[in-house]
Design an enzyme around this catalytic site. Sequence first.
Site: not given
Length: 324
Positions: A116, A140, A284
């Site tokens: 990712t 993650y 973000d």
Amino acid sequence: MAILICGGAGYIGSHVNKFLSRKGYETLVFDNLICGHREAVKWGNFVEGDLSREADLEAVFSAYEIEAVFHFAAYAYVGESVEEPEKYYYNNVANTLNLLKVMRRHGCRRILFSSTCATYGEPEAVPITEDQRQSPINPYGATKLMVERIFRDYGKAYGLHFAVLRYFNAAGADPEGEIGESHSPETHLIPLALQAASGIRSGIRVFGTDYPTPDGSCIRDYIHVWDLAEAHYLALRYLERGGTSDFFNLGNERGTSVLEVAEAVKQVTGKEFPVIYDRRRPGDPAVLVGSSRKAGEILGWEPRYPRIETIVEHAWNWQEHGEF
């Protein structure tokens, strides 16, 4: 010789299973069905099992001659990983070690890994290239980066051959409508917006409208899931030809903002729905867009469905007419 697809009943794994089957490969899907769907395994053979149970893997490798392994079996909710890091380190890292142990025991030396762009963290520059510093900002992304490092070490010590594919925002559905995206809970923007368009949700939330972007909302790189499936096939062919273990970004090299996605969904569906503006979420980045130049040069890969409208159209068709 069979291709083992761990997590092949999930969103991306099921599309890769279909693509490989169409190319003539014998596929074997291994999935615990916690996140995957048995009905999505419409090609190849299916074995229900868990990477945490070495005996399950041993049974598969004893019954089949495995040529290569595709590894999609991971938890992938960023927020959950912050709240429950132990769950993510056990499943995403420890279970991968179980898989590698059994692969070594049976002489299987090829693996293709679903990684990712979250391994990069806050990007140093855009578009992101594979040689940028990797500094994940959540568990993650950290688990995925740890597995990448394990592969490097196993390659040097045990001769493991690998292709690591770092996705940006996977989206869309099978162009033929046979399989698609179905998560519980659903967190991805496009299916959330489509659910709003169909009345399943009352609207969508836009987290942050004051980013340094043209419309103030975050920009992301959306890549069609069928393009991802083709990239996995090309990476397998690359390893089969003796290609050197390597890392590849998979994206469209173009960004689409959250508000632009909402507008594309309205245009494709012909439906209006409320867009609710909310504050930024921590962590973000304003813009995440990847460079796929390396995948193009080495694998010969180029996205066939780069337009956001096409991605939305295929996802809408699946939501309205597809079923498992």
